[in-house]
Design a protein around this motif. Structure first.
Motif, PDB file in Angstrom:
ATOM      1  N   ILE A  71      -6.615   0.311   2.978  1.00  0.00           N
ATOM      2  CA  ILE A  71      -7.085   0.417   1.706  1.00  0.00           C
ATOM      3  C   ILE A  71      -8.816   0.386   1.495  1.00  0.00           C
ATOM      4  O   ILE A  71      -9.199   1.603   0.961  1.00  0.00           O
ATOM      5  CB  ILE A  71      -6.675  -0.635   0.792  1.00  0.00           C
TER       6      ILE A  71
ATOM      7  N   LEU B 227       0.728  -1.059   0.132  1.00  0.00           N
ATOM      8  CA  LEU B 227       0.058   0.087  -0.009  1.00  0.00           C
ATOM      9  C   LEU B 227       0.753   1.291   0.000  1.00  0.00           C
ATOM     10  O   LEU B 227       1.906   1.352   0.352  1.00  0.00           O
ATOM     11  CB  LEU B 227      -0.854   0.008   1.140  1.00  0.00           C
TER      12      LEU B 227
ATOM     13  N   SER C  84      -3.041  -3.495   5.902  1.00  0.00           N
ATOM     14  CA  SER C  84      -2.937  -2.932   4.488  1.00  0.00           C
ATOM     15  C   SER C  84      -4.278  -3.034   3.942  1.00  0.00           C
ATOM     16  O   SER C  84      -4.886  -2.017   3.570  1.00  0.00           O
ATOM     17  CB  SER C  84      -2.059  -3.991   3.587  1.00  0.00           C
TER      18      SER C  84
ATOM     19  N   ARG D 162      -3.872   3.453  -0.981  1.00  0.00           N
ATOM     20  CA  ARG D 162      -4.135   2.983  -2.260  1.00  0.00           C
ATOM     21  C   ARG D 162      -3.150   1.648  -2.400  1.00  0.00           C
ATOM     22  O   ARG D 162      -2.221   1.817  -1.785  1.00  0.00           O
ATOM     23  CB  ARG D 162      -4.301   3.757  -3.378  1.00  0.00           C
ATOM     24  N   LYS D 163      -3.395   0.724  -3.202  1.00  0.00           N
ATOM     25  CA  LYS D 163      -2.463  -0.402  -3.341  1.00  0.00           C
ATOM     26  C   LYS D 163      -1.431  -0.093  -4.095  1.00  0.00           C
ATOM     27  O   LYS D 163      -1.120   1.062  -4.961  1.00  0.00           O
ATOM     28  CB  LYS D 163      -3.042  -1.548  -4.327  1.00  0.00           C
TER      29      LYS D 163
END
Length: 144
Positions: A124, A61, A120, A130-131
């Motif tokens: 997200i 992430l 993680s 975000r990834k």
């Protein structure tokens, strides 16, 4: 004596780089400090009466930076840090897939809370991150 140095050199050359080593875990650790939305310090027991402290960056992430490029990014970074702190500060986490990061003194790892919640994925899913797959990162100032 020459044989010793030759053997030692051969072992060093033929050994895989330390950065490629992976500790599969799980390793239980206590979070002692949260630095931002994806990085924290832990204290883990490695033997009876022996502990190690290290910095952990969450795998997979990207979160906004506290020293971001715009006021919006800085605010988002504070929110991400607060969210991570509320989940793990002074609490146990379980680390796995632990490997060296690109910065000395820090490891990259997957982490779960004591209740098994993936950190993680939580960050997200709840919009704090975000990834990230290790490629070029996008900025945070244009969009959330």
């Amino acid at each position: 004596m020459k044989w010793f140095w030759y053997t030692a050199l051969c072992l060093i050359i033929s050994s895989p780089a330390l950065a490629k080593e992976t500790l599969h875990g799980p390793i239980q650790a206590e979070v002692i400090r949260v630095l931002d939305g994806d990085t924290f310090d832990v204290r883990a027991q490695i033997w009876i009466g022996q502990y190690i402290e290290t910095r952990v960056r969450l795998n997979g992430l990207d979160t906004p930076e506290l020293r971001g490029k715009c006021a919006s990014e800085k605010q988002k970074a504070q929110s991400a840090k607060a969210a991570l702190e509320s989940l793990i500060l002074n609490k146990p986490v379980y680390l796995d897939n632990i490997h060296g990061g690109k910065y000395a003194g820090r490891v990259i790892a997957n982490a779960k809370t004591g209740q098994g919640q993936d950190l993680s994925q939580h960050m997200i899913t709840n919009g704090y991150a975000r990834k990230y797959d290790g490629g070029a990162r996008s900025g945070w100032c244009q969009s959330w």
